[in-house]
Design an enzyme around this catalytic site. Structure first.
Site, PDB file in Angstrom:
ATOM      1  CE1 TYR A   1      -2.921   3.148   0.505  1.00  0.00           C
ATOM      2  CE2 TYR A   1      -3.675   2.216   2.579  1.00  0.00           C
ATOM      3  CZ  TYR A   1      -3.750   3.197   1.609  1.00  0.00           C
ATOM      4  OH  TYR A   1      -4.659   4.226   1.748  1.00  0.00           O
TER       5      TYR A   1
ATOM      6  CE  LYS B   1      -5.853   1.329  -1.114  1.00  0.00           C
ATOM      7  NZ  LYS B   1      -5.688   2.767  -1.296  1.00  0.00           N
TER       8      LYS B   1
HETATM    9  O1  NGF Z   1      -8.786   8.141   1.560  1.00  0.00           O
HETATM   10  C1  NGF Z   1      -7.746   8.166   0.918  1.00  0.00           C
HETATM   11  C2  NGF Z   1      -6.578   8.920   1.430  1.00  0.00           C
HETATM   12  N1  NGF Z   1      -7.592   7.564  -0.275  1.00  0.00           N
HETATM   13  C3  NGF Z   1      -8.616   6.762  -0.850  1.00  0.00           C
HETATM   14  C4  NGF Z   1      -8.032   5.415  -1.211  1.00  0.00           C
HETATM   15  O2  NGF Z   1      -6.930   5.564  -2.071  1.00  0.00           O
HETATM   16  C5  NGF Z   1      -7.488   4.692   0.017  1.00  0.00           C
HETATM   17  C6  NGF Z   1      -9.246   7.395  -2.077  1.00  0.00           C
HETATM   18  O3  NGF Z   1     -10.327   6.614  -2.448  1.00  0.00           O
HETATM   19  C7  NGF Z   1      -8.519   4.176   0.896  1.00  0.00           C
HETATM   20  O4  NGF Z   1      -9.644   4.547   0.790  1.00  0.00           O
HETATM   21  C8  NGF Z   1      -8.163   3.221   1.968  1.00  0.00           C
HETATM   22  O5  NGF Z   1      -7.001   2.916   2.177  1.00  0.00           O
HETATM   23  O6  NGF Z   1      -9.083   2.777   2.669  1.00  0.00           O
HETATM   24  C9  NGF Z   1      -9.705   8.828  -1.787  1.00  0.00           C
HETATM   25  O7  NGF Z   1     -10.542   8.854  -0.645  1.00  0.00           O
HETATM   26  C10 NGF Z   1     -10.461   9.423  -2.970  1.00  0.00           C
HETATM   27  O8  NGF Z   1      -9.707   9.290  -4.138  1.00  0.00           O
HETATM   28  C11 NGF Z   1     -10.772  10.908  -2.722  1.00  0.00           C
HETATM   29  O9  NGF Z   1      -9.589  11.658  -2.723  1.00  0.00           O
HETATM   30  O10 NGF Z   1      -5.933   9.612   0.434  1.00  0.00           O
END
Ligand code: NGF
Length: 290
Positions: free
Chosen positions: A134, A162
């Site tokens: 990740y 990821k």
């Molecule tokens: O929330 C984040 C932090 N990133 C998420 C995702 O990459 C990781 C992304 O969906 C994630 O959700 C997790 O590890 O559970 C963003 O929320 C989205 O693109 C909006 O910026 O960066």
């Protein structure tokens, strides 16, 4: 085999920070039955993983597997600064039948690459499960180079990444160098660019509420229907822009709550939405038919 679109699963809490178990089951079902996702990424950033204790993390793994069974793929994020905890969680998720593990690069302390490599190899050795690195440099400060990814990939159990970054040059280099490794992109607002860059799928927080649009973007882009894919990405980014402005996790939960799902609160110190925010969520839900 692990390709596809994954929701980064949201976890509902009560005001005291306890997990709302029936709500968690409802969110899993929403993802499978309504959003049509291929898998779930459990206990990542969106699961507020770094705000909960080990027992709560285990409980989330248990409930999700119990609810989802073998209907979809399940990836368990087990990364922690306490490597013993990562191993304990990795063994636990593996024993439950999780398809793969993932671990955030260790953060806060400026770990050397040798230390990062040790961390991944130790989790793999202890669990025997596949590992998806990740990588999220904006939150961890850890920027792995292509040579470092290559070294991590020397362990065959490291099946992919990821990739939550906007560096499309590095993404292109990784894709070209490692055509057989799994790359799942992490920024929902750049899904079209990632799809064109050849990723195998994506993991995102907003897919909990907007998975159907994400599916269309991904498939259209892969088919080369770029303009149609962009039309949906534009609409999606109108949604994401507003979600980010209000606060990502409380807003995603408020959208689910507006649909009658017991999505609960965010875990303190994250702050809930105020009444004005909740009103904005209502219009967002009706405007975009979320
Ligand atoms: O929330 C984040 C932090 N990133 C998420 C995702 O990459 C990781 C992304 O969906 C994630 O959700 C997790 O590890 O559970 C963003 O929320 C989205 O693109 C909006 O910026 O960066």
């Amino acid at each position: 085999m692990m390709k596809g679109l994954y929701s980064a699963l949201l976890v509902p809490f009560d005001k005291e920070g306890n997990i709302l178990e029936s709500g968690l089951r409802q969110i899993v079902r929403q993802n499978i039955d309504v959003q049509g996702i291929d898998g779930l990424y459990i206990n990542g950033s969106s699961g507020e993983n770094f705000l909960i204790n080990t027992e709560q993390k285990k409980r989330v793994f248990e409930i999700v597997k119990d609810e989802a069974g073998d209907e979809i793929k399940l990836i368990a994020q087990v990364g922690a600064l306490d490597l013993n905890e990562s191993i304990e969680l990795g063994k636990f998720a593996t024993s439950l039948g999780y398809d793969a593990l993932s671990a955030v690069t260790p953060f806060y302390y400026p770990f050397s690459f040798e230390e990062i490599k040790y961390y991944y190899n130790a989790i793999i050795e202890a669990t025997g499960n596949d590992m998806i690195i990740y990588s999220i440099p904006a939150l961890t400060g850890v920027n792995l180079s292509i040579q470092q990814f290559e070294e991590l990939f020397e362990n065959e159990k490291v099946i992919g990444i990821k990739y939550t970054a906007a560096d499309f040059f590095l993404l292109e280099r990784i894709r070209k160098a490692f055509p057989d490794k799994l790359i799942l992109s992490g920024f929902d607002e750049m899904l079209i660019q990632a799809a064109i860059s050849g990723v195998d799928g994506a993991i995102g927080s907003t897919y909990n509420i907007n998975g159907q649009r994400a599916r269309k973007i991904f498939e259209l882009a892969k088919q080369g229907n770029i303009q149609e894919a962009y039309d949906i990405q534009h609409e999606t980014n109108d949604i994401i822009e507003q979600v980010l402005a209000l606060g990502i996790y409380p807003t995603l939960k408020a959208v689910l709550s507006a649909k009658g799902i017991e999505a609960g609160e965010v875990k303190r110190p994250l702050a809930p939405l105020d009444n004005e925010g909740l009103e904005k969520v209502k219009s967002l839900v009706s405007k975009y038919n979320l």
